[in-house]
Design a protein around this motif. Structure first.
Motif, PDB file in Angstrom:
ATOM      1  N   ALA A  46     -34.482 -16.463 -33.787  1.00  0.00           N
ATOM      2  CA  ALA A  46     -33.590 -16.597 -33.140  1.00  0.00           C
ATOM      3  C   ALA A  46     -32.854 -14.658 -33.681  1.00  0.00           C
ATOM      4  O   ALA A  46     -32.199 -14.809 -34.429  1.00  0.00           O
ATOM      5  CB  ALA A  46     -32.178 -17.403 -33.602  1.00  0.00           C
ATOM      6  N   ALA A  47     -32.450 -13.946 -32.397  1.00  0.00           N
ATOM      7  CA  ALA A  47     -31.753 -13.122 -32.407  1.00  0.00           C
ATOM      8  C   ALA A  47     -30.160 -13.138 -32.560  1.00  0.00           C
ATOM      9  O   ALA A  47     -29.562 -12.951 -31.845  1.00  0.00           O
ATOM     10  CB  ALA A  47     -32.193 -12.045 -31.644  1.00  0.00           C
ATOM     11  N   VAL A  48     -29.952 -12.427 -34.322  1.00  0.00           N
ATOM     12  CA  VAL A  48     -28.410 -12.079 -34.357  1.00  0.00           C
ATOM     13  C   VAL A  48     -27.856 -10.566 -34.207  1.00  0.00           C
ATOM     14  O   VAL A  48     -28.812  -9.913 -34.969  1.00  0.00           O
ATOM     15  CB  VAL A  48     -28.518 -12.499 -35.791  1.00  0.00           C
ATOM     16  CG1 VAL A  48     -26.386 -12.227 -36.355  1.00  0.00           C
ATOM     17  CG2 VAL A  48     -27.970 -14.243 -35.531  1.00  0.00           C
ATOM     18  N   PRO A  49     -27.482  -9.625 -32.899  1.00  0.00           N
ATOM     19  CA  PRO A  49     -27.614  -8.656 -33.654  1.00  0.00           C
ATOM     20  C   PRO A  49     -26.671  -8.423 -34.189  1.00  0.00           C
ATOM     21  O   PRO A  49     -25.660  -8.846 -35.053  1.00  0.00           O
ATOM     22  CB  PRO A  49     -26.501  -8.309 -31.990  1.00  0.00           C
ATOM     23  CG  PRO A  49     -26.106  -9.527 -31.779  1.00  0.00           C
ATOM     24  CD  PRO A  49     -27.236 -10.905 -32.162  1.00  0.00           C
ATOM     25  N   THR A  50     -26.330  -6.979 -35.206  1.00  0.00           N
ATOM     26  CA  THR A  50     -25.820  -6.288 -36.247  1.00  0.00           C
ATOM     27  C   THR A  50     -24.674  -5.298 -35.099  1.00  0.00           C
ATOM     28  O   THR A  50     -23.130  -5.177 -35.915  1.00  0.00           O
ATOM     29  CB  THR A  50     -25.975  -6.278 -37.244  1.00  0.00           C
ATOM     30  OG1 THR A  50     -27.452  -5.490 -37.048  1.00  0.00           O
ATOM     31  CG2 THR A  50     -26.992  -7.158 -38.225  1.00  0.00           C
ATOM     32  N   VAL A  51     -25.719  -4.564 -34.467  1.00  0.00           N
ATOM     33  CA  VAL A  51     -24.940  -3.302 -33.738  1.00  0.00           C
ATOM     34  C   VAL A  51     -25.020  -3.339 -32.287  1.00  0.00           C
ATOM     35  O   VAL A  51     -26.491  -4.441 -32.342  1.00  0.00           O
ATOM     36  CB  VAL A  51     -25.169  -2.306 -34.072  1.00  0.00           C
ATOM     37  CG1 VAL A  51     -24.801  -1.905 -35.707  1.00  0.00           C
ATOM     38  CG2 VAL A  51     -26.435  -1.981 -34.176  1.00  0.00           C
ATOM     39  N   VAL A  52     -24.885  -2.783 -31.546  1.00  0.00           N
ATOM     40  CA  VAL A  52     -25.713  -2.981 -29.912  1.00  0.00           C
ATOM     41  C   VAL A  52     -25.129  -1.481 -29.474  1.00  0.00           C
ATOM     42  O   VAL A  52     -23.745  -0.951 -29.000  1.00  0.00           O
ATOM     43  CB  VAL A  52     -24.617  -3.991 -29.379  1.00  0.00           C
ATOM     44  CG1 VAL A  52     -25.113  -3.926 -27.691  1.00  0.00           C
ATOM     45  CG2 VAL A  52     -24.924  -5.173 -29.740  1.00  0.00           C
TER      46      VAL A  52
END
Length: 306
Positions: A46-52
């Motif tokens: 599962a990918a949890v983004p910190t920045v986009v």
């Protein structure tokens, strides 16, 4: 026709690894590298983004920013609320959007460790590199030290980041080992230092080294230096090492296989003259190589003048 099962009777998607890193629209860094690498090794991630961001900052334009603290905390909390963490094996943390995220992530990981003491936590303390200096909020050095290093089983800093985390100059391999061992406190059992003690000039310029340091042992992996400098190789290393480790490889084997993946990726990137990192199994590689070969094939097909 069979009626669909009630939602509360369905099984949640079981996640093996939660990867907490950056996300870009264009490019191969952060979760854009970690996710396909983990999935290629048979792990559900599962990918949890910190920045986009639209892309990495070395391009002429960039848009985007850090994920709001409320959203970031919610992403983490909702994974548990969906029942997805019953088989969780590891948390992989990389580029963070700021010190607040480090604290929120640490609180979440600490809660998981109370429930699952065997959970593996790998932290890639992304701070910067020799060629670009610090490219995150400078307060992230203290944030990693305070919040995440105490929770990590293993760390994957590069040489530059090792110096910043330990606040000491690091020159030769002896310095690398001493600095890395100063981070082996609490839960932390190992440090894998990439681009360790780089040598300048001579035959050493053709080789790169990764130092895997534990309290009892030092294992140095030497691999070829490839004439390609895309971003994301550190993200590839930490994801590949974590994935191989979870699949039963020893730490030594995992580090060696991670280095092999980096060399393969860099060779493909160089051959395709790609501006972004091409992964070993990337279908973009075949298209790029075919496109390069096409002009040569057409040239050979033109008959010579009489």
């Amino acid at each position: 026709m069979n009626a669909p099962a009630p939602h509360d009777m369905l099984q949640p998607l079981a996640i093996d690894v939660v990867s907490v890193q950056s996300q870009v629209v264009y490019g191969r860094v952060g979760n854009n590298v970690a996710m396909p690498t983990l999935q290629a090794l048979g792990l559900a991630a599962a990918a949890v983004p910190t920045v986009v961001f639209s892309n990495t900052p070395h391009y002429p334009s960039i848009h985007g920013g850090a994920i709001a603290a409320e959203w970031f905390a919610g992403y983490l909390q909702d994974l548990g609320a969906r029942g997805a963490l019953g088989q969780l094996q590891a948390v992989l943390a990389g580029y963070l959007g700021g010190p607040d995220q480090a604290g929120l992530l640490a609180d979440w990981v600490a809660g998981l460790l109370q429930q699952r003491p065997g959970l593996r936590v790998v932290v890639d303390p992304v701070i910067g590199d020799h060629d670009s200096g610090i490219y995150v909020d400078p307060a992230m050095v203290e944030a990693y030290q305070r919040h995440l290093l105490p929770l990590a089983d293993g760390l994957t800093p590069n040489h530059f980041e090792l110096e910043r985390l330990t606040a000491r100059p690091v020159h030769g391999m002896d310095d690398v080992v001493q600095a890395a061992r100063s981070l082996l406190t609490g839960r932390t059992q190992w440090v894998a230092v990439t681009s360790a003690a780089p040598e300048l000039g001579g035959e050493h310029a053709l080789r790169m080294r990764v130092a895997l340091v534990t309290r009892e042992d030092v294992h140095v992996v030497t691999h070829a230096r490839v004439d390609a400098v895309p971003k994301g190789t550190g993200d590839l290393f930490s994801a590949a090492l974590t994935g191989h480790w979870l699949q039963g490889a020893s730490l030594r084997e995992a580090a060696e296989r991670a280095c092999e993946r980096i060399v393969q990726a860099l060779e493909r990137t160089r051959q395709a003259r790609s501006a972004e990192l091409l992964l070993p199994s990337d279908p973009v590689v075949a298209r790029a190589m075919t496109a390069q070969a096409a002009p040569a094939a057409r040239a050979q097909a033109i008959p010579s003048p009489a």
